[in-house]
Design a protein around this motif. Sequence first.
Motif, PDB file in Angstrom:
ATOM      1  N   PHE A 182      11.858  -4.409  -3.182  1.00  0.00           N
ATOM      2  CA  PHE A 182      10.780  -4.812  -2.284  1.00  0.00           C
ATOM      3  C   PHE A 182       9.480  -4.205  -2.785  1.00  0.00           C
ATOM      4  O   PHE A 182       9.321  -2.993  -2.813  1.00  0.00           O
ATOM      5  CB  PHE A 182      11.077  -4.344  -0.865  1.00  0.00           C
ATOM      6  CG  PHE A 182      10.184  -4.930   0.192  1.00  0.00           C
ATOM      7  CD1 PHE A 182       9.560  -6.143   0.024  1.00  0.00           C
ATOM      8  CD2 PHE A 182      10.001  -4.261   1.391  1.00  0.00           C
ATOM      9  CE1 PHE A 182       8.756  -6.688   1.014  1.00  0.00           C
ATOM     10  CE2 PHE A 182       9.197  -4.791   2.389  1.00  0.00           C
ATOM     11  CZ  PHE A 182       8.579  -6.001   2.204  1.00  0.00           C
ATOM     12  N   ASN A 183       8.561  -5.053  -3.217  1.00  0.00           N
ATOM     13  CA  ASN A 183       7.240  -4.631  -3.678  1.00  0.00           C
ATOM     14  C   ASN A 183       6.267  -4.892  -2.538  1.00  0.00           C
ATOM     15  O   ASN A 183       6.090  -6.029  -2.120  1.00  0.00           O
ATOM     16  CB  ASN A 183       6.843  -5.417  -4.922  1.00  0.00           C
ATOM     17  CG  ASN A 183       5.532  -4.957  -5.505  1.00  0.00           C
ATOM     18  OD1 ASN A 183       4.679  -4.420  -4.821  1.00  0.00           O
ATOM     19  ND2 ASN A 183       5.384  -5.181  -6.787  1.00  0.00           N
ATOM     20  N   LEU A 184       5.629  -3.847  -2.038  1.00  0.00           N
ATOM     21  CA  LEU A 184       4.739  -3.982  -0.891  1.00  0.00           C
ATOM     22  C   LEU A 184       3.293  -4.224  -1.287  1.00  0.00           C
ATOM     23  O   LEU A 184       2.395  -4.108  -0.468  1.00  0.00           O
ATOM     24  CB  LEU A 184       4.836  -2.740  -0.009  1.00  0.00           C
ATOM     25  CG  LEU A 184       6.108  -2.697   0.828  1.00  0.00           C
ATOM     26  CD1 LEU A 184       7.176  -1.902   0.141  1.00  0.00           C
ATOM     27  CD2 LEU A 184       5.830  -2.154   2.191  1.00  0.00           C
ATOM     28  N   GLY A 185       3.030  -4.561  -2.514  1.00  0.00           N
ATOM     29  CA  GLY A 185       1.686  -4.918  -2.945  1.00  0.00           C
ATOM     30  C   GLY A 185       0.817  -3.710  -3.241  1.00  0.00           C
ATOM     31  O   GLY A 185       1.221  -2.570  -3.102  1.00  0.00           O
ATOM     32  N   ASP A 186      -0.389  -3.986  -3.674  1.00  0.00           N
ATOM     33  CA  ASP A 186      -1.357  -2.926  -3.992  1.00  0.00           C
ATOM     34  C   ASP A 186      -2.047  -2.456  -2.717  1.00  0.00           C
ATOM     35  O   ASP A 186      -2.538  -3.271  -1.940  1.00  0.00           O
ATOM     36  CB  ASP A 186      -2.403  -3.432  -4.976  1.00  0.00           C
ATOM     37  CG  ASP A 186      -1.804  -3.832  -6.303  1.00  0.00           C
ATOM     38  OD1 ASP A 186      -0.798  -3.221  -6.690  1.00  0.00           O
ATOM     39  OD2 ASP A 186      -2.339  -4.756  -6.946  1.00  0.00           O
TER      40      ASP A 186
ATOM     41  N   GLY B 163     -13.270   8.336   4.867  1.00  0.00           N
ATOM     42  CA  GLY B 163     -13.972   7.904   6.062  1.00  0.00           C
ATOM     43  C   GLY B 163     -15.213   7.092   5.774  1.00  0.00           C
ATOM     44  O   GLY B 163     -15.643   6.273   6.590  1.00  0.00           O
ATOM     45  N   ALA B 164     -15.814   7.279   4.603  1.00  0.00           N
ATOM     46  CA  ALA B 164     -17.014   6.539   4.233  1.00  0.00           C
ATOM     47  C   ALA B 164     -16.698   5.217   3.539  1.00  0.00           C
ATOM     48  O   ALA B 164     -17.600   4.474   3.165  1.00  0.00           O
ATOM     49  CB  ALA B 164     -17.879   7.404   3.314  1.00  0.00           C
ATOM     50  N   GLY B 165     -15.419   4.923   3.337  1.00  0.00           N
ATOM     51  CA  GLY B 165     -15.021   3.680   2.689  1.00  0.00           C
ATOM     52  C   GLY B 165     -14.954   3.765   1.181  1.00  0.00           C
ATOM     53  O   GLY B 165     -14.783   2.752   0.515  1.00  0.00           O
ATOM     54  N   GLN B 166     -15.041   4.952   0.614  1.00  0.00           N
ATOM     55  CA  GLN B 166     -14.960   5.132  -0.836  1.00  0.00           C
ATOM     56  C   GLN B 166     -13.497   5.170  -1.264  1.00  0.00           C
ATOM     57  O   GLN B 166     -12.669   5.808  -0.621  1.00  0.00           O
ATOM     58  CB  GLN B 166     -15.668   6.434  -1.253  1.00  0.00           C
ATOM     59  CG  GLN B 166     -17.138   6.475  -0.916  1.00  0.00           C
ATOM     60  CD  GLN B 166     -17.921   5.403  -1.648  1.00  0.00           C
ATOM     61  OE1 GLN B 166     -17.658   5.110  -2.805  1.00  0.00           O
ATOM     62  NE2 GLN B 166     -18.870   4.792  -0.955  1.00  0.00           N
ATOM     63  N   ALA B 167     -13.196   4.496  -2.355  1.00  0.00           N
ATOM     64  CA  ALA B 167     -11.817   4.453  -2.851  1.00  0.00           C
ATOM     65  C   ALA B 167     -11.372   5.833  -3.317  1.00  0.00           C
ATOM     66  O   ALA B 167     -12.095   6.520  -4.041  1.00  0.00           O
ATOM     67  CB  ALA B 167     -11.706   3.456  -3.992  1.00  0.00           C
ATOM     68  N   ILE B 168     -10.176   6.233  -2.879  1.00  0.00           N
ATOM     69  CA  ILE B 168      -9.600   7.519  -3.279  1.00  0.00           C
ATOM     70  C   ILE B 168      -8.460   7.309  -4.267  1.00  0.00           C
ATOM     71  O   ILE B 168      -8.376   7.955  -5.292  1.00  0.00           O
ATOM     72  CB  ILE B 168      -9.066   8.290  -2.055  1.00  0.00           C
ATOM     73  CG1 ILE B 168     -10.177   8.583  -1.069  1.00  0.00           C
ATOM     74  CG2 ILE B 168      -8.377   9.562  -2.475  1.00  0.00           C
ATOM     75  CD1 ILE B 168      -9.680   9.172   0.231  1.00  0.00           C
ATOM     76  N   LEU B 169      -7.570   6.362  -3.943  1.00  0.00           N
ATOM     77  CA  LEU B 169      -6.343   6.197  -4.709  1.00  0.00           C
ATOM     78  C   LEU B 169      -5.843   4.774  -4.586  1.00  0.00           C
ATOM     79  O   LEU B 169      -5.901   4.178  -3.512  1.00  0.00           O
ATOM     80  CB  LEU B 169      -5.292   7.179  -4.167  1.00  0.00           C
ATOM     81  CG  LEU B 169      -3.878   7.117  -4.712  1.00  0.00           C
ATOM     82  CD1 LEU B 169      -3.838   7.636  -6.140  1.00  0.00           C
ATOM     83  CD2 LEU B 169      -2.948   7.931  -3.842  1.00  0.00           C
ATOM     84  N   ASP B 170      -5.356   4.221  -5.677  1.00  0.00           N
ATOM     85  CA  ASP B 170      -4.647   2.944  -5.658  1.00  0.00           C
ATOM     86  C   ASP B 170      -3.161   3.244  -5.744  1.00  0.00           C
ATOM     87  O   ASP B 170      -2.726   4.046  -6.564  1.00  0.00           O
ATOM     88  CB  ASP B 170      -5.071   2.067  -6.839  1.00  0.00           C
ATOM     89  CG  ASP B 170      -6.491   1.560  -6.696  1.00  0.00           C
ATOM     90  OD1 ASP B 170      -6.937   1.386  -5.546  1.00  0.00           O
ATOM     91  OD2 ASP B 170      -7.142   1.340  -7.728  1.00  0.00           O
ATOM     92  N   PHE B 171      -2.367   2.569  -4.898  1.00  0.00           N
ATOM     93  CA  PHE B 171      -0.947   2.872  -4.812  1.00  0.00           C
ATOM     94  C   PHE B 171      -0.168   1.575  -4.643  1.00  0.00           C
ATOM     95  O   PHE B 171      -0.624   0.646  -3.975  1.00  0.00           O
ATOM     96  CB  PHE B 171      -0.704   3.803  -3.618  1.00  0.00           C
ATOM     97  CG  PHE B 171       0.706   4.277  -3.487  1.00  0.00           C
ATOM     98  CD1 PHE B 171       1.266   5.126  -4.432  1.00  0.00           C
ATOM     99  CD2 PHE B 171       1.488   3.876  -2.424  1.00  0.00           C
ATOM    100  CE1 PHE B 171       2.567   5.565  -4.311  1.00  0.00           C
ATOM    101  CE2 PHE B 171       2.794   4.315  -2.296  1.00  0.00           C
ATOM    102  CZ  PHE B 171       3.326   5.162  -3.243  1.00  0.00           C
TER     103      PHE B 171
END
Length: 187
Positions: A137-141, A147-155
């Motif tokens: 089961f791949n749950l996608g990216d 809190g400011a909407g800045q990207a922290i991590l892609d998982f």
Amino acid sequence: MFKFPFSSFAKSLLCVGLGFGSVCHQVLAQTTPVTPAQLSGFDKDSRPLLASVPFLNIALDSRATGMGDAGVATSPDVNSVYWNAAKLAFAQDKFSASLTYNPWLQGLGVNDMFLTSLSGYYKRDDKQAFGAEIRYFNLGDIQFTDGAGQAILDFVPRETAFALSYARKLSSRFSMAVTGRFINSNL
């Protein structure tokens, strides 16, 4: 002397019912809704995941799913590895395999989630059968932000399960099976 027109079982049932009715006369209910976060002790900003390998509850067999997830009551086939491995001993064919692919939540615009499965069985003789299943089961990216909407991590969360089954026919109408399953959840 007055006789009750009930049997002794009905008298016992009546006594038990009256006993519970006299003890349980007041029912209390909560008046305000409780969120899962309040139950688990997390604050309102925390979003804990309250699930454990739910992909194992998703049936990929279209025949059984179309009948309301009634795969346990259907005739034996390759999908019996998921529903009830004991049915494999009664399968007609000596070998069978199945590959399924299910795009998940595609109607909601999610194009990178899917559930796939490869299952099969082999009958050694008229009384024994071996089965195996691999689920993925791949749950996608998922992109985590602050809190400011800045990207922290892609998982990319993934879940896998591998099952091996052994079924043995004990009589013309009864069989038993043992299934071992390895589960890996990376949420």
